[in-house]
Design an enzyme around this catalytic site. Structure first.
Site: not given
Length: 690
Positions: A420, A490
Site C-alpha cells: 500500500e 474487511h
C-alpha cells in the site's frame, strides 16, 4: 596543468571551493543556533566530496531530485546560493524552499526540480520512483508535451544507511527494478543513524544486501575521495540516462559533527574513533590532491577556505536580516478547492445506476477526457495482456475498474505490487509531475501501511513547500461493514483518523448521483482526495439514480437535505444515511413528527453552514456514524453544534455510533456491533422526549 586524472582542474578547484562553502555554512549555522538566530541545525559535513562529485553528472531543471537532509553540498553543486540556503535556516519568509515552514536542510526548489523534502527517513524513495515512472509516461504521451519531461532524465534520491532499514526503501527498489526506471539511489553511509551504529542496523552492507535485485547496478565507493566518486559515477549515471535501469551508489563517508544540534556524539563515539575519522575528512583529502598536483599552493588553498568563510558570513548576515513570515499566512496553501457552484437537483440523466456503477462510469468518462489520469493498485487491471482476449477480466475486487485496461491500455490502468505504501508513494511522484493519479487501496482495513505516504508526503506537500509543489491524487478506498462475513479485516470505518490530517480532502457519498458528481470534482482538485466508497452501498437498489451528465459536478463541502423536517436534525453520511432515513420514517409513523436527515457527502470539508441552519430550526441534533463512538467524526460535529448553536438547542446533542470494539465475523455479532436503523430510531425517541 589542465586536468587532474582526466577532470578539468578548474572544475576540481571550484568543487573544493563549494566544499569549503558547505562546511562554512554548517559552522555558521551552529554558531547562529547558539545565538538563537537559527532554531535547528543538521549538518552535511563529511558528505561534501561525494555530493559535489555526483553533482557534476546531474542536471538541475532537467533531472529530478529527492534529496535528504545531509545533501547541503549537492544543493550548492546544483546552483543554490549560500544565501538561499541560509534563508531556510533562519526561517525567513523569503526562503524559496518553504517560507519559514520547514526545518533547515529540508530542500525544495521548483525551478531546479528539487522536490520539497519531508522528514520521515526513507519515505522519499517511493515518490522518487513514482516521479521517474511519471516522467517516462509523460515522455511517451504527446498530449502531455506541456509537462516537463526529458528522454534522458534521471531521478536522484538519497538517504543514509540507517534509512535503508525502512520498508519503503525496499519497496522502491522493487518497483524501480521491475519497471527498469532511471533512478539513481545514493546511500551515504557515515556509520551511524543518530547513535545507532551500522552494525546494529543490518547483517551486511546495503550494497551486498541489494544484490538480489535483478537489473540494479550497484557501486560501492569511497565517498571521501572526490576523484573516485567522479571517476565511477559519471559512467554509471550515463548508463542510467541511456535506459539500462536503476543504479545504487553505496558511498562511505564521515560524520565529523554530531547528528544534529540536539545531539552530542561524544556520548557514544570514542575520541580515537573521531580522531581516525578526521584523517579521512573529504575536504582535507581534496585539498591535498590539488596541492600535490600543483593546482593550488598551500597558501592558495588556505585563501579558498577563508574566502568561503567570508562568503558565508556575508550571506548569513544578509539572511538574518531577511523578512520574517507573517503569522496571518499560516492558512495559506493547506488546500485550494476549485470554485464550482452547487449543481441543480434536477437534470437530464442517463441510465439508472447504483453507486458502484456511477463510480465505474465516471472513471471511464474522465479517463477518456484526461490522459493525465492513471488508475493503479492491487487487482485493478483486467488481466495480463497475453490472456486478456480470452478472459472476462478482474477490474478490482468490486468490479469498479472493470474494462478500464481494455479501453485505455496498460499504461493507463495497471496492477501494482501488494504494497500500500508503494501505491500511494508512486502517486505522490505522479502528482508532483502534473499527472492525476487515481490509486486504489483495495480495502480501507489495509490502508495503514500507506499512512506515512498519505499523511507525511501527500497531505503536507502543498503546505510544506509554501505552494511550490502539489500532490494531486484521487485515492479510491472501499470502506465499511454490513457485509456479513467481513469481520475485523474487511469491515472497518475510520474516516475520523484522516479527517484529523490537514491537507487531505475526504468524500464519502451515499448515492449514485453524488458519487458521480463528487468524483468528477475530485479529479479537478490539486490536492490529495480520499474517495471513500462504502462496500455495502455499491450495488444497493436504494443508491440508484439517473447518471448525471458530465457537466454535473458536485463541489466538496456541500451537504444534502435528504429528508426535510422540523423536529430533529440527523447529521450522517455513508451507509448510515439510509438507516437514518428508515428511522426517520419510523418516527413519523409513530409520532407524526418530522425528522430532518442531512447527508454530509464530504467529511473534509464538511458543510457546517447547512447543519447549523437546520439545527437552529429544529432545536435538536443527532449525529449518526458507522465508526466507533470514541473519537469518531461525529464527536467533532457534536462539539461544533454545541459551540455554535448552543442557544438554539432544546436538548443535548446526541450521537449514535458503533461500540468501541472490533467488527465480528458471525452475523448476529456483527449486527450487534454495527449501528442499525433500530438504534437510530431509539436515539430519536430519547432525544424527542428530552
Amino acid at each position: 596543468m589542465s586536468d587532474i586524472r582526466g577532470f578539468a582542474v578548474e572544475e576540481v578547484i571550484e568543487d573544493f571551493r563549494l566544499a569549503c562553502v558547505s562546511r562554512a555554512i554548517d559552522d555558521r549555522e551552529i554558531s547562529l543556533q547558539k545565538q538563537s538566530k537559527v532554531f535547528f541545525q543538521i549538518s552535511g559535513a563529511g558528505h561534501e566530496a561525494l555530493l559535489l562529485g555526483l553533482a557534476r553528472s546531474l542536471r538541475p531543471g532537467h533531472d529530478w531530485f529527492f534529496p535528504y537532509y545531509r545533501d547541503l553540498a549537492l544543493m550548492l553543486g546544483l546552483g543554490i546560493s549560500p544565501y538561499e540556503l541560509l534563508l531556510q535556516a533562519v526561517g525567513s519568509a523569503e526562503c524559496r524552499a518553504s517560507g519559514g515552514r520547514q526545518m533547515p536542510s529540508h530542500w525544495g526548489y521548483a525551478a531546479e526540480h528539487v522536490v520539497s523534502q519531508s522528514s520521515p527517513t526513507g519515505s522519499q524513495c517511493i515518490p522518487a520512483v513514482g516521479c521517474a515512472e511519471a516522467g517516462r509516461y509523460i515522455g511517451r504521451t504527446p498530449e502531455l508535451a506541456h509537462l516537463p519531461a526529458a528522454g534522458d532524465e534521471v531521478t536522484y534520491v538519497s538517504l543514509g544507511e540507517g534509512a535503508t532499514s525502512e520498508g519503503e526503501f525496499w519497496e522502491s527498489l522493487n518497483t524501480a527494478c521491475t519497471l527498469h526506471l532511471p533512478v539513481v539511489f545514493v546511500v551515504a553511509d557515515n556509520g551511524y543513524a543518530i547513535s545507532v551504529p551500522v552494525s546494529d542496523q543490518s547483517p551486511a552492507p546495503v550494497s551486498e544486501l541489494v544484490r538480489g535485485f535483478r537489473g540494479l547496478e550497484v557501486l560501492r565507493l569511497d565517498g571521501t575521495d572526490y576523484l573516485e566518486v567522479r571517476g565511477w559515477s559519471e559512467a554509471a549515471i550515463a548508463r542510467v540516462r541511456a535506459g539500462v535501469g536503476p543504479l545504487l551508489i553505496h558511498a562511505d563517508v564521515t560524520r565529523p559533527y554530531s547528528h544534529s544540534g540536539a545531539d552530542t556524539q561524544s556520548k557514544y563515539r570514542s575520541e580515537r574513533e573521531l580522531a581516525d575519522e578526521s584523517e579521512r575528512d573529504p575536504i582535507g583529502r581534496l585539498e591535498q590532491v590539488l596541492v600535490e598536483h600543483g593546482a593550488l599552493s598551500p597558501a592558495e588553498a588556505s585563501a579558498v577556505r577563508e574566502e568561503a568563510r567570508q562568503t558565508v558570513a556575508d550571506a548569513a548576515k544578509q539572511a538574518v536580516g531577511a523578512a520574517r513570515p507573517d503569522p496571518a499566512t499560516i492558512w495559506d496553501h493547506v488546500v485550494a478547492l476549485p470554485d464550482r457552484p452547487e449543481p441543480p437537483d434536477a437534470y437530464d440523466g442517463g441510465d439508472e445506476v447504483a453507486l458502484g456503477g456511477a463510480i465505474s462510469a465516471v472513471l471511464h468518462e474522465r479517463m477518456a477526457a484526461d490522459v493525465r489520469i492513471r488508475v493503479f493498485g492491487e487487482d485493478v487491471a483486467d488481466a495480463r495482456e497475453q490472456v486478456l482476449a480470452n478472459v472476462e477480466g478482474k477490474g478490482g475486487v468490486f468490479g469498479t475498474t472493470h474494462g478500464l485496461q481494455r479501453e485505455f491500455g496498460m499504461a493507463r490502468c495497471f496492477n501494482t505490487p501488494l504494497a500500500e505504501a508503494n501505491i500511494i508513494g508512486r502517486a505522490v511522484g505522479h502528482g508532483v509531475r502534473g499527472l492525476r493519479p487515481a490509486p486504489e487501496i483495495q480495502f480501507f482495513d489495509y490502508v495503514w501501511p500507506a499512512m506515512q505516504q498519505i499523511k507525511s508526503e501527500a497531505a503536507t506537500m502543498r503546505w510544506r513547500s509554501n505552494g511550490a509543489f502539489t500532490a494531486p491524487m484521487v485515492v479510491r478506498i472501499p470502506i465499511g461493514g454490513y457485509l456479513h462475513g467481513g469481520a475485523i479485516w474487511h469491515s472497518q470505518s475510520g474516516e475520523s483518523i484522516f479527517a484529523h490530517v490537514p491537507g487531505l480532502l475526504i468524500a464519502f457519498p451515499s448515492r449514485a448521483r453524488d458519487a458521480a458528481g463528487l468524483l468528477r470534482y475530485a479529479f479537478e482538485c490539486e490536492d490529495p482526495v480520499l474517495f471513500l466508497e462504502h462496500k455495502h452501498l455499491l450495488r444497493q437498489p436504494y443508491t440508484k439514480d439517473l447518471l448525471p451528465p458530465a457537466d454535473w459536478v458536485l463541489p466538496f463541502g456541500v451537504a444534502d437535505v435528504r429528508r426535510p423536517g422540523d423536529a430533529v436534525t440527523v447529521v450522517t453520511w455513508g451507509a448510515m444515511v439510509q438507516k437514518s432515513l428508515v428511522a426517520a420514517e419510523a418516527i413519523a409513523e409513530e409520532t407524526g413528527r418530522q425528522v430532518e436527515v442531512i447527508d454530509l457527502r464530504t467529511i473534509a470539508p464538511w458543510d457546517s453552514e447547512r447543519v447549523g441552519e437546520s439545527v437552529q430550526r429544529t432545536g435538536r441534533a443527532l449525529v449518526v456514524h458507522e465508526d466507533v463512538l470514541t473519537a469518531g467524526f461525529g464527536g467533532e460535529i457534536a462539539a461544533w453544534i454545541a459551540d455554535e448553536c448552543f442557544w438554539s438547542l432544546d436538548a443535548p446533542v446526541r450521537r449514535v455510533g458503533a461500540p468501541d470494539v472490533h467488527v465480528a465475523y458471525e452475523p448476529t455479532l456483527e449486527d450487534a456491533i454495527l449501528p442499525q436503523a433500530a438504534d437510530v430510531t431509539e436515539a430519536l425517541r430519547r432525544i424527542l422526549a428530552e
